[in-house]
Design an enzyme around this catalytic site. Structure first.
Site, PDB file in Angstrom:
ATOM      1  N   HIS A 172       0.956  -1.260   0.062  1.00  0.00           N
ATOM      2  CA  HIS A 172       0.042  -0.073  -0.020  1.00  0.00           C
ATOM      3  C   HIS A 172       0.969   1.211  -0.059  1.00  0.00           C
ATOM      4  O   HIS A 172       2.046   1.113   0.394  1.00  0.00           O
ATOM      5  CB  HIS A 172      -1.033  -0.146   1.390  1.00  0.00           C
TER       6      HIS A 172
ATOM      7  N   GLU B  54       1.059   3.827   2.047  1.00  0.00           N
ATOM      8  CA  GLU B  54       1.616   4.254   3.227  1.00  0.00           C
ATOM      9  C   GLU B  54       2.780   3.300   3.721  1.00  0.00           C
ATOM     10  O   GLU B  54       3.798   3.772   4.372  1.00  0.00           O
ATOM     11  CB  GLU B  54       0.313   4.048   4.234  1.00  0.00           C
TER      12      GLU B  54
ATOM     13  N   CYS C 268      -6.028   1.978   6.116  1.00  0.00           N
ATOM     14  CA  CYS C 268      -6.685   0.484   6.426  1.00  0.00           C
ATOM     15  C   CYS C 268      -6.084   0.164   7.897  1.00  0.00           C
ATOM     16  O   CYS C 268      -5.041   0.730   8.194  1.00  0.00           O
ATOM     17  CB  CYS C 268      -6.480  -0.335   5.423  1.00  0.00           C
TER      18      CYS C 268
ATOM     19  N   CYS D 180      -2.333  -0.418   7.513  1.00  0.00           N
ATOM     20  CA  CYS D 180      -1.593   0.692   7.483  1.00  0.00           C
ATOM     21  C   CYS D 180      -1.387   1.462   8.913  1.00  0.00           C
ATOM     22  O   CYS D 180      -0.362   2.191   9.152  1.00  0.00           O
ATOM     23  CB  CYS D 180      -1.903   1.611   6.286  1.00  0.00           C
TER      24      CYS D 180
END
Length: 151
Positions: free
Chosen positions: A54, A56, A85, A88
């Site tokens: 992801h 992040e 999420c 993260c």
């Protein structure tokens, strides 16, 4: 602070565009320490064959390398175009990010207040300040347009 937040969110939006060009969900993230950009990332789980890739997480990995420390402490802010999420948000807690600023809210898995409040949980050993909705319309529209085009 809002002008600074919008400036860095614009940069995160440009990274989200790069993800979209690679047919990834358009999410971008940047990490700023003491007013200086130290890391960035954009969604890449498909291209990296990595469910953890992801925006992040990639930005956190880059920041840790830059600082040569897995803790990204001090006056740090992580900017991301979509509310983090749980994975993260958990990584941000472990990295000791000071402040998290996001654009669009995620009513399905948002962990900065929408569904969970992991970043501010008193049950965890670190809390981050959270500010949502910065350039929310632009961030949300970028995601909506991406998914509209895929249908």
């Amino acid at each position: 602070m809002l002008d600074e937040d919008e400036k860095w969110m614009q940069h995160a939006l440009s990274l989200a565009e790069r993800a979209q060009e690679l047919d990834e969900v358009p999410v971008g993230a940047v990490i700023v320490k003491d007013g200086e950009l130290i890391a960035e990332g954009f969604n890449s789980p498909i291209n990296h064959s990595d469910p953890t890739a992801h925006a992040e997480i990639l930005a956190l990995r880059n920041a840790a390398k830059c600082l040569q420390n897995y803790r990204v402490t001090g006056n740090t802010t992580l900017y991301v175009t979509l509310e983090p999420c749980p994975m993260c948000a958990g990584a941000m807690v472990h990295a000791r990010i000071n402040r998290v600023v996001f654009g669009a809210y995620d009513p399905r898995s948002g962990s900065a207040g929408s569904v969970f409040s992991l970043l501010e949980s008193e049950k965890l050993n670190h809390r981050a300040e959270v500010f949502g909705g910065v350039l929310e319309q632009q961030c949300a529209e970028q995601l909506r347009a991406f998914f509209r085009a895929r249908r």
